[in-house]
Structure formats: structure tokens, C-alpha cells
Scaffold this motif. Structure first.
Motif, PDB file in Angstrom:
ATOM      1  N   GLN A 145      -4.384  16.463  31.401  1.00  0.00           N
ATOM      2  CA  GLN A 145      -3.533  17.189  30.458  1.00  0.00           C
ATOM      3  C   GLN A 145      -2.128  16.594  30.422  1.00  0.00           C
ATOM      4  O   GLN A 145      -1.533  16.438  29.347  1.00  0.00           O
ATOM      5  CB  GLN A 145      -3.473  18.670  30.821  1.00  0.00           C
ATOM      6  N   LEU A 146      -1.599  16.239  31.576  1.00  0.00           N
ATOM      7  CA  LEU A 146      -0.263  15.642  31.638  1.00  0.00           C
ATOM      8  C   LEU A 146      -0.236  14.265  30.971  1.00  0.00           C
ATOM      9  O   LEU A 146       0.717  13.935  30.257  1.00  0.00           O
ATOM     10  CB  LEU A 146       0.216  15.545  33.084  1.00  0.00           C
ATOM     11  N   LYS A 147      -1.274  13.467  31.196  1.00  0.00           N
ATOM     12  CA  LYS A 147      -1.344  12.148  30.559  1.00  0.00           C
ATOM     13  C   LYS A 147      -1.366  12.291  29.039  1.00  0.00           C
ATOM     14  O   LYS A 147      -0.689  11.548  28.326  1.00  0.00           O
ATOM     15  CB  LYS A 147      -2.586  11.386  31.033  1.00  0.00           C
ATOM     16  N   GLU A 148      -2.146  13.237  28.538  1.00  0.00           N
ATOM     17  CA  GLU A 148      -2.219  13.461  27.092  1.00  0.00           C
ATOM     18  C   GLU A 148      -0.870  13.949  26.562  1.00  0.00           C
ATOM     19  O   GLU A 148      -0.433  13.533  25.484  1.00  0.00           O
ATOM     20  CB  GLU A 148      -3.322  14.474  26.750  1.00  0.00           C
ATOM     21  N   ALA A 149      -0.206  14.799  27.301  1.00  0.00           N
ATOM     22  CA  ALA A 149       1.110  15.284  26.883  1.00  0.00           C
ATOM     23  C   ALA A 149       2.116  14.139  26.797  1.00  0.00           C
ATOM     24  O   ALA A 149       2.910  14.062  25.851  1.00  0.00           O
ATOM     25  CB  ALA A 149       1.608  16.363  27.846  1.00  0.00           C
ATOM     26  N   VAL A 150       2.084  13.231  27.750  1.00  0.00           N
ATOM     27  CA  VAL A 150       2.991  12.078  27.736  1.00  0.00           C
ATOM     28  C   VAL A 150       2.697  11.187  26.532  1.00  0.00           C
ATOM     29  O   VAL A 150       3.618  10.746  25.829  1.00  0.00           O
ATOM     30  CB  VAL A 150       2.902  11.291  29.064  1.00  0.00           C
ATOM     31  N   ARG A 151       1.412  10.932  26.278  1.00  0.00           N
ATOM     32  CA  ARG A 151       1.038  10.116  25.113  1.00  0.00           C
ATOM     33  C   ARG A 151       1.490  10.779  23.811  1.00  0.00           C
ATOM     34  O   ARG A 151       2.042  10.125  22.925  1.00  0.00           O
ATOM     35  CB  ARG A 151      -0.466   9.882  25.075  1.00  0.00           C
ATOM     36  N   SER A 152       1.263  12.072  23.693  1.00  0.00           N
ATOM     37  CA  SER A 152       1.655  12.794  22.483  1.00  0.00           C
ATOM     38  C   SER A 152       3.164  12.753  22.304  1.00  0.00           C
ATOM     39  O   SER A 152       3.659  12.548  21.193  1.00  0.00           O
ATOM     40  CB  SER A 152       1.191  14.248  22.561  1.00  0.00           C
ATOM     41  N   HIS A 153       3.889  12.943  23.385  1.00  0.00           N
ATOM     42  CA  HIS A 153       5.348  12.933  23.323  1.00  0.00           C
ATOM     43  C   HIS A 153       5.845  11.566  22.859  1.00  0.00           C
ATOM     44  O   HIS A 153       6.755  11.470  22.026  1.00  0.00           O
ATOM     45  CB  HIS A 153       5.934  13.293  24.696  1.00  0.00           C
ATOM     46  N   ALA A 154       5.231  10.494  23.355  1.00  0.00           N
ATOM     47  CA  ALA A 154       5.631   9.143  22.969  1.00  0.00           C
ATOM     48  C   ALA A 154       5.395   8.925  21.477  1.00  0.00           C
ATOM     49  O   ALA A 154       6.250   8.352  20.784  1.00  0.00           O
ATOM     50  CB  ALA A 154       4.876   8.104  23.793  1.00  0.00           C
ATOM     51  N   THR A 166       7.326  18.733   7.969  1.00  0.00           N
ATOM     52  CA  THR A 166       6.206  18.044   7.324  1.00  0.00           C
ATOM     53  C   THR A 166       4.882  18.571   7.878  1.00  0.00           C
ATOM     54  O   THR A 166       3.941  18.835   7.120  1.00  0.00           O
ATOM     55  CB  THR A 166       6.316  16.523   7.522  1.00  0.00           C
ATOM     56  N   SER A 167       4.828  18.754   9.170  1.00  0.00           N
ATOM     57  CA  SER A 167       3.629  19.297   9.793  1.00  0.00           C
ATOM     58  C   SER A 167       3.337  20.705   9.273  1.00  0.00           C
ATOM     59  O   SER A 167       2.201  21.022   8.899  1.00  0.00           O
ATOM     60  CB  SER A 167       3.796  19.314  11.316  1.00  0.00           C
ATOM     61  N   GLN A 168       4.347  21.538   9.232  1.00  0.00           N
ATOM     62  CA  GLN A 168       4.155  22.917   8.783  1.00  0.00           C
ATOM     63  C   GLN A 168       3.768  22.988   7.309  1.00  0.00           C
ATOM     64  O   GLN A 168       2.877  23.744   6.935  1.00  0.00           O
ATOM     65  CB  GLN A 168       5.430  23.726   9.030  1.00  0.00           C
ATOM     66  N   ASN A 169       4.436  22.186   6.473  1.00  0.00           N
ATOM     67  CA  ASN A 169       4.189  22.246   5.030  1.00  0.00           C
ATOM     68  C   ASN A 169       2.846  21.651   4.628  1.00  0.00           C
ATOM     69  O   ASN A 169       2.337  21.970   3.550  1.00  0.00           O
ATOM     70  CB  ASN A 169       5.314  21.547   4.267  1.00  0.00           C
ATOM     71  N   THR A 170       2.303  20.782   5.445  1.00  0.00           N
ATOM     72  CA  THR A 170       0.996  20.190   5.131  1.00  0.00           C
ATOM     73  C   THR A 170      -0.125  20.856   5.924  1.00  0.00           C
ATOM     74  O   THR A 170      -1.290  20.531   5.714  1.00  0.00           O
ATOM     75  CB  THR A 170       0.989  18.684   5.438  1.00  0.00           C
ATOM     76  N   ASN A 171       0.241  21.722   6.839  1.00  0.00           N
ATOM     77  CA  ASN A 171      -0.733  22.399   7.704  1.00  0.00           C
ATOM     78  C   ASN A 171      -1.567  21.390   8.500  1.00  0.00           C
ATOM     79  O   ASN A 171      -2.773  21.542   8.666  1.00  0.00           O
ATOM     80  CB  ASN A 171      -1.628  23.334   6.899  1.00  0.00           C
ATOM     81  N   ILE A 172      -0.880  20.333   8.959  1.00  0.00           N
ATOM     82  CA  ILE A 172      -1.500  19.313   9.801  1.00  0.00           C
ATOM     83  C   ILE A 172      -0.762  19.319  11.124  1.00  0.00           C
ATOM     84  O   ILE A 172       0.471  19.386  11.154  1.00  0.00           O
ATOM     85  CB  ILE A 172      -1.408  17.913   9.146  1.00  0.00           C
ATOM     86  N   LYS A 173      -1.506  19.255  12.217  1.00  0.00           N
ATOM     87  CA  LYS A 173      -0.876  19.296  13.540  1.00  0.00           C
ATOM     88  C   LYS A 173       0.209  18.242  13.663  1.00  0.00           C
ATOM     89  O   LYS A 173       0.066  17.111  13.193  1.00  0.00           O
ATOM     90  CB  LYS A 173      -1.914  19.092  14.641  1.00  0.00           C
ATOM     91  N   LEU A 174       1.287  18.622  14.320  1.00  0.00           N
ATOM     92  CA  LEU A 174       2.447  17.763  14.460  1.00  0.00           C
ATOM     93  C   LEU A 174       2.078  16.412  15.062  1.00  0.00           C
ATOM     94  O   LEU A 174       2.513  15.370  14.565  1.00  0.00           O
ATOM     95  CB  LEU A 174       3.520  18.461  15.314  1.00  0.00           C
ATOM     96  N   ARG A 175       1.271  16.415  16.099  1.00  0.00           N
ATOM     97  CA  ARG A 175       0.886  15.153  16.731  1.00  0.00           C
ATOM     98  C   ARG A 175       0.158  14.236  15.754  1.00  0.00           C
ATOM     99  O   ARG A 175       0.377  13.039  15.724  1.00  0.00           O
ATOM    100  CB  ARG A 175       0.021  15.419  17.963  1.00  0.00           C
ATOM    101  N   HIS A 176      -0.700  14.814  14.914  1.00  0.00           N
ATOM    102  CA  HIS A 176      -1.443  14.005  13.948  1.00  0.00           C
ATOM    103  C   HIS A 176      -0.506  13.456  12.866  1.00  0.00           C
ATOM    104  O   HIS A 176      -0.635  12.291  12.464  1.00  0.00           O
ATOM    105  CB  HIS A 176      -2.583  14.809  13.327  1.00  0.00           C
TER     106      HIS A 176
END
Length: 111
Positions: free
Chosen positions: A32-41, A68-78
Motif C-alpha cells: 500500500q505504501l509503495k502504491e501511495a508513493v507511485r501515485s504521489h509521484a 479536472t478530476s471532479q468535473n470529469t468524474n475520473i479518479k485523480l490518479r488516473h
């Protein structure tokens, strides 16, 4: 008169965690921490792209990405991944492109 609280069984303590349980729990936390670091980057990289295109401050770039994430209803990371790919390939889904153009005041300019 007996209340409901009087009829419930007492809570038993959880069984102690075994060494294997600890290892599995820690491995899961590590993933979970590795994924969080990747997402943050990726999010930071996308903000950098937005800053360069829109000549914004980092806080303004974050606001554009989040909006942009909120207005398109797409996850921020994506959304962040799509923006980073855009910087590399020049390809950006129309929905994301139009949101960025609107928010950055680009007026339909193609990057």
C-alpha cells in the motif's frame, strides 16, 4: 425489566497475532505504501505539466488537477496519469483536454 445491553454477550479479546499474521499484515502495508508513493509521484508530475502549460503556481496546478478530476468524474490518479502521458505523447482524451483548456483559459489551443 431487562434492557438490550443486559442480554448481549461480553466482547472476547481478539486472538493474539501470530508471526505469520504479522508478516502478511506488514507485506500488505508495504504494498500500500509503495502504491501511495507511485501515485504521489504521478500526481506531482502531472501538476508540473499543468504548471508549465498554464504558467501557474503549484497550488493553482493542484486545484486544476483536482477540479479536472471532479468535473470529469475520473479518479485523480488516473487524470494525473493521462496528463503525464499527454506530455510524452501529445495525446489526451477529449474530456480531459476540454476541461484543461477551460480551466487554463487556453481557448481551444492545441498543445
Amino acid at each position: 425489566m431487562t434492557s438490550e445491553a443486559d442480554t448481549t454477550l461480553p466482547q472476547l479479546p481478539a486472538p493474539p497475532e501470530t508471526s505469520m499474521d504479522t508478516v502478511l499484515r506488514l507485506e500488505d502495508e508495504n504494498l500500500q505504501l509503495k502504491e501511495a508513493v507511485r501515485s504521489h509521484a504521478v500526481v506531482d508530475q502531472a501538476i508540473g505539466v499543468i504548471l508549465a502549460v498554464g504558467q501557474l503556481t503549484p497550488d493553482e496546478g493542484w486545484d486544476v488537477l483536482r477540479s479536472t478530476s471532479q468535473n470529469t468524474n475520473i479518479k485523480l490518479r488516473h487524470v494525473a496519469e493521462l496528463i503525464v502521458d499527454w506530455a510524452r505523447t501529445g495525446q489526451l482524451p477529449t474530456e480531459i483536454r476540454s476541461q484543461l483548456e477551460r480551466q487554463l483559459g487556453l481557448g481551444g489551443r492545441r498543445e
